[in-house]
Design an enzyme around this catalytic site. Structure first.
Site, PDB file in Angstrom:
ATOM      1  N   GLU A 112      84.921 -29.965  -0.958  1.00 30.93           N
ATOM      2  CA  GLU A 112      85.697 -30.691   0.046  1.00 30.93           C
ATOM      3  C   GLU A 112      85.430 -32.169  -0.174  1.00 30.93           C
ATOM      4  O   GLU A 112      84.557 -32.552  -0.950  1.00 30.93           O
ATOM      5  CB  GLU A 112      85.317 -30.253   1.463  1.00 30.93           C
ATOM      6  CG  GLU A 112      83.875 -30.505   1.866  1.00 30.93           C
ATOM      7  CD  GLU A 112      83.660 -31.877   2.497  1.00 30.93           C
ATOM      8  OE1 GLU A 112      84.504 -32.328   3.284  1.00 30.93           O
ATOM      9  OE2 GLU A 112      82.625 -32.508   2.189  1.00 30.93           O
ATOM     10  N   SER A 117      78.653 -33.853   3.717  1.00 32.56           N
ATOM     11  CA  SER A 117      79.116 -35.141   3.227  1.00 32.56           C
ATOM     12  C   SER A 117      78.077 -35.726   2.267  1.00 32.56           C
ATOM     13  O   SER A 117      77.706 -35.078   1.285  1.00 32.56           O
ATOM     14  CB  SER A 117      79.421 -36.065   4.408  1.00 32.56           C
ATOM     15  OG  SER A 117      80.192 -37.181   4.001  1.00 32.56           O
ATOM     16  N   HIS A 171      84.934 -32.119   6.611  1.00 34.70           N
ATOM     17  CA  HIS A 171      85.349 -33.198   7.507  1.00 34.70           C
ATOM     18  C   HIS A 171      86.609 -32.786   8.287  1.00 34.70           C
ATOM     19  O   HIS A 171      87.695 -33.309   8.070  1.00 34.70           O
ATOM     20  CB  HIS A 171      85.623 -34.471   6.713  1.00 34.70           C
ATOM     21  CG  HIS A 171      84.434 -35.006   5.992  1.00 34.70           C
ATOM     22  ND1 HIS A 171      83.955 -34.472   4.811  1.00 34.70           N
ATOM     23  CD2 HIS A 171      83.614 -36.061   6.284  1.00 34.70           C
ATOM     24  CE1 HIS A 171      82.904 -35.160   4.405  1.00 34.70           C
ATOM     25  NE2 HIS A 171      82.674 -36.137   5.270  1.00 34.70           N
TER      26      HIS A 171
END
Length: 316
Positions: free
Chosen positions: A218, A121, A283
């Site tokens: 992502e 992330s 995630h």
């Protein structure tokens, strides 16, 4: 295949029971009720987690940050330069790394003994920095206080094996994986969260582009038009020129995937390289840990990504 085998970035040794693992919070605030169970999981693997001094801090004015920029940077740097620490695991993502990454003393970090570094992330910014400034391979994997890590056994187990039995997880796949664009390619892995890769453009020491690499992408919580914007920015800047292949992970809270898929195909399908979708990193539940900075073979037809060397060195 005719491509030369890319050299891996520098690797570090695997973990063994008894190793100390530092937990740091370079991004968002960390709830204690999520940190403590994560530490217990690490202890269950025989590791000795130590929490950096400012992990539970909250910025007095900007409540989305885990304390002051200088404190978050100091925690990471001290953990990295501590010779008794074998790995640095981030507590969570959120936002904040871009504010502190240039506060780190990279000369001191280069002089320190390298160690495993894990996160995803917002931590994408640090993965990029560790690659470009330290020449170090890292792990795109779960974080100590992330909800998925706490509740999901497969996510925990894949990270444990990557850290302690890396030779057992070199072939990466997922039951949900699909071929978006067929083909086979070799390159060195890189990437992470799409919006952070786009945000890195033009910053000091940023990677000039993904040429020759197997790019992992992502994201989470982004509207399709914003994902379109990030991909288009990477395309227009030339950052995707020469990329060898692309692997797509999870797109949690970005809308129904079947509505998002046409956008991804529209922006990536004309690059002329293999594209594998829904490999299961990022995630999502049952998230796999993916090494960054290592030579890999993407086989979009077989729906696998094979890391050609173990993520961590298996010799002590």
């Amino acid at each position: 295949m005719t491509q030369p085998v890319p050299e891996p970035l520098r690797r570090v040794r695997r973990l063994v029971p008894g190793d100390r693992v530092a937990v740091v919070a370079p991004s968002g605030t960390v709830p204690r009720e999520r940190l403590d169970p994560g530490l217990d999981i690490l202890r269950g693997w025989g590791l000795d987690p130590v929490v950096a001094p400012h992990v539970l801090d909250r910025h007095p004015d900007l409540g989305y940050l885990a304390g002051a920029d200088q404190d978050r940077a100091r925690d990471l740097q001290q953990a990295w330069c501590d010779p008794t620490v074998a790995a640095v695991l981030t507590a969570r993502g959120g936002y904040g790394v871009q504010r502190m990454v240039d506060l780190l003393d990279w000369q001191a970090m280069r002089a320190a003994e390298p160690k495993a570094f894990i996160g995803y992330s917002d931590i994408t910014v640090l993965h990029e920095a560790f690659a470009t400034r330290l020449g170090l391979a890292t792990l795109h994997g779960p974080m100590a206080a992330a909800a998925t890590f706490l509740k999901d056994g497969p996510t925990q187990e894949h990270l444990r094996r990557t850290l302690m039995e890396p030779e057992s997880v070199q072939v990466l796949g997922s039951p949900a994986a699909r071929t978006m664009v067929p083909g086979r390619a070799r390159g060195r892995t890189l990437g992470g969260t799409l919006c952070l890769l786009a945000a890195e453009l033009g910053t000091p020491k940023a990677r000039p582009g993904a040429a020759g690499g197997i790019l992992l992408l992502e994201d989470v919580g982004e509207e399709p038009y914003r994902l379109d914007r990030y991909l288009t920015q990477l395309l227009r800047s030339g950052w995707l020129d020469g990329v060898a292949g692309i692997v797509l992970g999870s797109w949690a809270e970005c809308g129904p995937y079947e509505e998002l898929r046409p956008l991804l195909l529209d922006r990536l399908g004309d690059l002329g390289v293999p594209v594998l979708e829904e490999l299961g990193f990022g995630h999502c539940d049952s998230a796999i840990t993916v090494p960054l900075g290592l030579p890999a073979v993407l086989d979009a037809d077989a729906r696998t990504l094979t890391i050609e060397v173990p993520a961590l060195l298996t010799d002590r």
